[in-house]
Scaffold this motif. Structure first.
Motif, PDB file in Angstrom:
ATOM      1  N   VAL A 229       0.842  -1.205   0.000  1.00 42.10           N
ATOM      2  CA  VAL A 229       0.000   0.000   0.000  1.00 42.10           C
ATOM      3  C   VAL A 229       0.877   1.255   0.000  1.00 42.10           C
ATOM      4  O   VAL A 229       0.643   2.190  -0.772  1.00 42.10           O
ATOM      5  CB  VAL A 229      -0.965   0.001   1.207  1.00 42.10           C
ATOM      6  CG1 VAL A 229      -1.726   1.315   1.296  1.00 42.10           C
ATOM      7  CG2 VAL A 229      -1.930  -1.169   1.109  1.00 42.10           C
TER       8      VAL A 229
ATOM      9  N   LYS B  27       1.173   4.012  -2.983  1.00 36.11           N
ATOM     10  CA  LYS B  27       0.955   5.451  -2.798  1.00 36.11           C
ATOM     11  C   LYS B  27       2.100   6.260  -3.387  1.00 36.11           C
ATOM     12  O   LYS B  27       1.892   7.286  -4.027  1.00 36.11           O
ATOM     13  CB  LYS B  27       0.792   5.786  -1.316  1.00 36.11           C
ATOM     14  CG  LYS B  27      -0.554   5.406  -0.761  1.00 36.11           C
ATOM     15  CD  LYS B  27      -0.679   5.796   0.693  1.00 36.11           C
ATOM     16  CE  LYS B  27      -2.000   5.355   1.265  1.00 36.11           C
ATOM     17  NZ  LYS B  27      -2.128   5.704   2.678  1.00 36.11           N
TER      18      LYS B  27
ATOM     19  N   GLY C 182      -3.878   3.556  -5.773  1.00 36.76           N
ATOM     20  CA  GLY C 182      -4.615   3.271  -4.559  1.00 36.76           C
ATOM     21  C   GLY C 182      -4.370   1.863  -4.045  1.00 36.76           C
ATOM     22  O   GLY C 182      -3.713   1.037  -4.686  1.00 36.76           O
ATOM     23  N   ARG C 183      -4.937   1.578  -2.894  1.00 37.72           N
ATOM     24  CA  ARG C 183      -4.775   0.302  -2.203  1.00 37.72           C
ATOM     25  C   ARG C 183      -5.239  -0.883  -3.059  1.00 37.72           C
ATOM     26  O   ARG C 183      -4.527  -1.876  -3.216  1.00 37.72           O
ATOM     27  CB  ARG C 183      -5.561   0.374  -0.895  1.00 37.72           C
ATOM     28  CG  ARG C 183      -5.643  -0.897  -0.118  1.00 37.72           C
ATOM     29  CD  ARG C 183      -6.619  -0.729   1.062  1.00 37.72           C
ATOM     30  NE  ARG C 183      -6.766  -1.957   1.793  1.00 37.72           N
ATOM     31  CZ  ARG C 183      -6.005  -2.308   2.816  1.00 37.72           C
ATOM     32  NH1 ARG C 183      -5.052  -1.503   3.239  1.00 37.72           N
ATOM     33  NH2 ARG C 183      -6.203  -3.454   3.422  1.00 37.72           N
ATOM     34  N   THR C 184      -6.442  -0.781  -3.627  1.00 38.37           N
ATOM     35  CA  THR C 184      -7.004  -1.890  -4.396  1.00 38.37           C
ATOM     36  C   THR C 184      -6.131  -2.221  -5.605  1.00 38.37           C
ATOM     37  O   THR C 184      -5.817  -3.387  -5.857  1.00 38.37           O
ATOM     38  CB  THR C 184      -8.438  -1.563  -4.843  1.00 38.37           C
ATOM     39  OG1 THR C 184      -9.226  -1.282  -3.687  1.00 38.37           O
ATOM     40  CG2 THR C 184      -9.048  -2.710  -5.615  1.00 38.37           C
ATOM     41  N   LYS C 185      -5.732  -1.207  -6.336  1.00 41.26           N
ATOM     42  CA  LYS C 185      -4.899  -1.439  -7.518  1.00 41.26           C
ATOM     43  C   LYS C 185      -3.538  -2.012  -7.127  1.00 41.26           C
ATOM     44  O   LYS C 185      -3.019  -2.917  -7.787  1.00 41.26           O
ATOM     45  CB  LYS C 185      -4.702  -0.150  -8.307  1.00 41.26           C
ATOM     46  CG  LYS C 185      -3.939  -0.365  -9.588  1.00 41.26           C
ATOM     47  CD  LYS C 185      -3.946   0.869 -10.460  1.00 41.26           C
ATOM     48  CE  LYS C 185      -3.302   0.561 -11.791  1.00 41.26           C
ATOM     49  NZ  LYS C 185      -3.419   1.701 -12.701  1.00 41.26           N
TER      50      LYS C 185
ATOM     51  N   TYR D 289      -2.743  -3.886  -4.526  1.00 36.44           N
ATOM     52  CA  TYR D 289      -2.898  -5.298  -4.176  1.00 36.44           C
ATOM     53  C   TYR D 289      -3.193  -6.151  -5.416  1.00 36.44           C
ATOM     54  O   TYR D 289      -2.682  -7.260  -5.566  1.00 36.44           O
ATOM     55  CB  TYR D 289      -3.995  -5.500  -3.133  1.00 36.44           C
ATOM     56  CG  TYR D 289      -3.500  -5.336  -1.727  1.00 36.44           C
ATOM     57  CD1 TYR D 289      -2.614  -6.263  -1.166  1.00 36.44           C
ATOM     58  CD2 TYR D 289      -3.899  -4.264  -0.947  1.00 36.44           C
ATOM     59  CE1 TYR D 289      -2.145  -6.122   0.129  1.00 36.44           C
ATOM     60  CE2 TYR D 289      -3.450  -4.108   0.359  1.00 36.44           C
ATOM     61  CZ  TYR D 289      -2.563  -5.040   0.880  1.00 36.44           C
ATOM     62  OH  TYR D 289      -2.099  -4.893   2.166  1.00 36.44           O
ATOM     63  N   ARG D 290      -4.019  -5.636  -6.314  1.00 31.68           N
ATOM     64  CA  ARG D 290      -4.349  -6.391  -7.524  1.00 31.68           C
ATOM     65  C   ARG D 290      -3.099  -6.636  -8.365  1.00 31.68           C
ATOM     66  O   ARG D 290      -2.854  -7.759  -8.827  1.00 31.68           O
ATOM     67  CB  ARG D 290      -5.390  -5.641  -8.344  1.00 31.68           C
ATOM     68  CG  ARG D 290      -5.879  -6.428  -9.538  1.00 31.68           C
ATOM     69  CD  ARG D 290      -7.042  -5.775 -10.284  1.00 31.68           C
ATOM     70  NE  ARG D 290      -7.441  -4.499  -9.725  1.00 31.68           N
ATOM     71  CZ  ARG D 290      -7.483  -3.358 -10.418  1.00 31.68           C
ATOM     72  NH1 ARG D 290      -7.169  -3.326 -11.675  1.00 31.68           N
ATOM     73  NH2 ARG D 290      -7.855  -2.236  -9.845  1.00 31.68           N
TER      74      ARG D 290
ATOM     75  N   LYS E  63      -0.802  -9.160  -6.557  1.00 32.55           N
ATOM     76  CA  LYS E  63      -1.355 -10.509  -6.611  1.00 32.55           C
ATOM     77  C   LYS E  63      -1.165 -11.153  -7.978  1.00 32.55           C
ATOM     78  O   LYS E  63      -0.895 -12.350  -8.080  1.00 32.55           O
ATOM     79  CB  LYS E  63      -2.847 -10.462  -6.265  1.00 32.55           C
ATOM     80  CG  LYS E  63      -3.501 -11.815  -6.182  1.00 32.55           C
ATOM     81  CD  LYS E  63      -4.950 -11.684  -5.767  1.00 32.55           C
ATOM     82  CE  LYS E  63      -5.602 -13.058  -5.669  1.00 32.55           C
ATOM     83  NZ  LYS E  63      -6.990 -12.966  -5.232  1.00 32.55           N
TER      84      LYS E  63
END
Length: 91
Positions: free
Chosen positions: A33, A37, A42-45, A47-48, A51
């Motif tokens: 995260v 930044k 953002g956080r979701t992108k 992590y995606r 992953k």
């Protein structure tokens, strides 16, 4: 009130300036995260991308956690490794 250093630290070994000394205080890895930044996502992108293996710099998987080496983020942003800078200056 504490005075701010204005130049080379008198106790710095081998004439290292405070910039190089301060880098040793940074963590070796940061969260995905925090790295995201710094890279403007953002956080979701973040992590995606981590992953799916598409994060723009190396990501370590430690158990269920992702960690991003600070050196990878710095290199992506165009910062030179201080060890490399010292080698370049010496010859």
């Amino acid at each position: 009130m504490t005075a701010r250093p204005t130049g080379s630290e008198p106790d710095a070994p081998d004439g290292e300036d405070r910039h190089h000394m301060a880098e040793a205080e940074y963590p070796a890895v940061i969260s995905v995260v925090a790295a995201g930044k710094l890279l403007g996502m953002g956080r979701t992108k973040a992590y995606r991308l981590a992953k799916t293996g598409r994060f723009p710099c190396p990501v370590l998987r430690i158990g269920s956690r992702y960690a991003v080496p600070v050196r990878g983020v710095r290199a992506l942003l165009g910062y030179r490794d201080t060890h490399q800078c010292r080698k370049d200056r010496k010859g």
